[in-house]
Design a protein around this motif. Structure first.
Motif, short mmCIF file in Angstrom:
data_model
loop_
_atom_site.label_atom_id
_atom_site.label_comp_id
_atom_site.label_asym_id
_atom_site.label_seq_id
_atom_site.Cartn_x
_atom_site.Cartn_y
_atom_site.Cartn_z
N LEU A 148 -2.98 9.62 4.31
CA LEU A 148 -1.64 10.19 4.30
C LEU A 148 -1.14 10.32 5.73
N VAL A 149 0.06 9.84 5.97
CA VAL A 149 0.73 9.99 7.26
C VAL A 149 1.94 10.89 7.04
N GLN A 150 2.10 11.89 7.90
CA GLN A 150 3.17 12.86 7.70
C GLN A 150 4.15 12.86 8.86
N HIS A 151 5.43 12.95 8.51
CA HIS A 151 6.48 13.21 9.49
C HIS A 151 7.43 14.22 8.88
N GLY A 152 7.45 15.42 9.42
CA GLY A 152 8.28 16.48 8.85
C GLY A 152 7.85 16.79 7.44
N ASP A 153 8.78 16.67 6.50
CA ASP A 153 8.46 16.98 5.11
C ASP A 153 8.15 15.71 4.31
N ARG A 154 7.90 14.62 5.00
CA ARG A 154 7.66 13.33 4.34
C ARG A 154 6.18 12.93 4.44
N LEU A 155 5.58 12.51 3.32
CA LEU A 155 4.21 12.03 3.28
C LEU A 155 4.21 10.60 2.77
N THR A 156 3.56 9.72 3.50
CA THR A 156 3.40 8.34 3.07
C THR A 156 1.92 8.07 2.88
N GLY A 157 1.53 7.60 1.71
CA GLY A 157 0.13 7.35 1.41
C GLY A 157 -0.15 5.89 1.15
N GLN A 158 -1.31 5.44 1.60
CA GLN A 158 -1.73 4.06 1.41
C GLN A 158 -3.23 4.04 1.17
N SER A 159 -3.67 3.39 0.10
CA SER A 159 -5.11 3.31 -0.16
C SER A 159 -5.78 2.44 0.90
N LEU A 160 -7.02 2.77 1.19
CA LEU A 160 -7.79 2.01 2.16
C LEU A 160 -8.38 0.77 1.49
N PRO A 161 -8.57 -0.31 2.25
CA PRO A 161 -9.13 -1.53 1.65
C PRO A 161 -10.53 -1.29 1.13
N GLY A 162 -10.78 -1.72 -0.08
CA GLY A 162 -12.10 -1.54 -0.67
C GLY A 162 -12.39 -0.15 -1.16
N ALA A 163 -11.37 0.76 -1.10
CA ALA A 163 -11.60 2.17 -1.42
C ALA A 163 -11.03 2.55 -2.78
N SER A 164 -11.21 1.67 -3.76
CA SER A 164 -10.71 1.93 -5.10
C SER A 164 -11.83 1.82 -6.11
N ALA A 165 -11.78 2.68 -7.14
CA ALA A 165 -12.75 2.57 -8.22
C ALA A 165 -12.52 1.28 -8.99
N ASN A 166 -11.29 0.74 -8.92
CA ASN A 166 -10.96 -0.54 -9.53
C ASN A 166 -10.65 -1.51 -8.39
#
Length: 256
Positions: A148-166
């Motif tokens: 999660l990257v945050q700026h003010g009241d905004r959160l942007t999320g991105q899954s990491l490569p290879g970091a999924s159960a699927n």
């Protein structure tokens, strides 16, 4: 626009961190992608810094194409603002007025929404949700480590490569924080060789933040493949406040 009004491109930064690339690494990857495509470019660490700082909000076409090749995402999904002409009506003496639309930043959030300070939620989180598969008649759990990257009241999320159960199912989150309520959207591209054959799913998400600030829980909503509306539980569990390359590598694995 003054320097103070530049709004960072947190989506691009989250994608870069999720790919475990430094700003130098991304610039090198862009140059290499350009050479391989027969479109040489002069991408540099400074250029990447300008993009992420919001100083440069629309990459030139040669850079846009290189960004798409390196990240695997369309450039409009990387937080850049698409040029939109302003609507202007000249005063012709009959009551005409200039029309100035409210300014939008790369993430689509207006300056009016950036006035309240928010708690800090940046770092690595475990994302976990449940969904019912009508085709298989069972409930499954989807899990990812995300940054999660945050700026003010905004959160942007991105899954990491290879970091999924699927494996091969990247997840993106676009969220806003209002005190202890987190609201936004989610998008997941399923694995091409998986059960859902590379389908893209998206929907809305609302979470409540626990008093510790280390867990968010709530519900997702979205459309199913049979054009019905589905819902289920979703939670984010804090793991690490660091976004260093070493931390990203440590969490680039399926959740245990």
């Amino acid at each position: 626009m003054t320097t103070a009004e530049h709004v960072p491109n947190d989506i691009l930064r989250a994608v870069r961190i999720g790919l475990r690339l430094s700003q130098d690494d991304l610039a090198r990857a862009l140059r290499r992608a350009g050479e391989e495509a027969g479109e040489p470019n002069e991408a540099s660490k400074r250029l990447v810094q300008r993009w992420e700082a919001g100083v440069s909000r629309s990459p030139r076409p040669v850079y846009a194409r290189a960004l798409e090749r390196v990240t695997g995402r369309p450039v409009e999904a990387l937080g850049f603002a698409l040029p939109v002409p302003r609507a202007r009506v000249r005063d012709d003496g009959r009551g005409g007025h200039d029309v100035q639309p409210e300014e939008q930043h790369p993430a689509g959030v207006s300056t009016r929404q950036r006035t309240q300070p928010s708690p800090r939620y940046g770092g690595v989180w475990l994302s976990r949700y449940e969904y019912f598969s009508s085709g298989r008649g069972e409930t499954f759990t989807g899990a990812h480590y995300i940054v999660l990257v945050q700026h003010g009241d905004r959160l942007t999320g991105q899954s990491l490569p290879g970091a999924s159960a699927n494996p091969g199912s990247p997840l993106s989150l676009d969220l806003s924080v209002d005190r202890n309520v987190v609201t936004g959207t989610w998008t997941e591209h399923t694995a091409p060789d998986g059960y859902y054959a590379g389908a893209r799913y998206h929907g809305a998400l609302q979470l409540l933040v626990e008093p510790t600030g280390r867990r968010m829980s709530g519900k997702w909503i979205g459309f199913g493949k049979d054009f019905d509306v589905n819902s289920g539980p979703w939670e984010l569990i804090f793991q690490d406040s660091s976004t260093s390359k070493a931390t990203m590598e440590r969490y680039s694995r399926p959740p245990g």
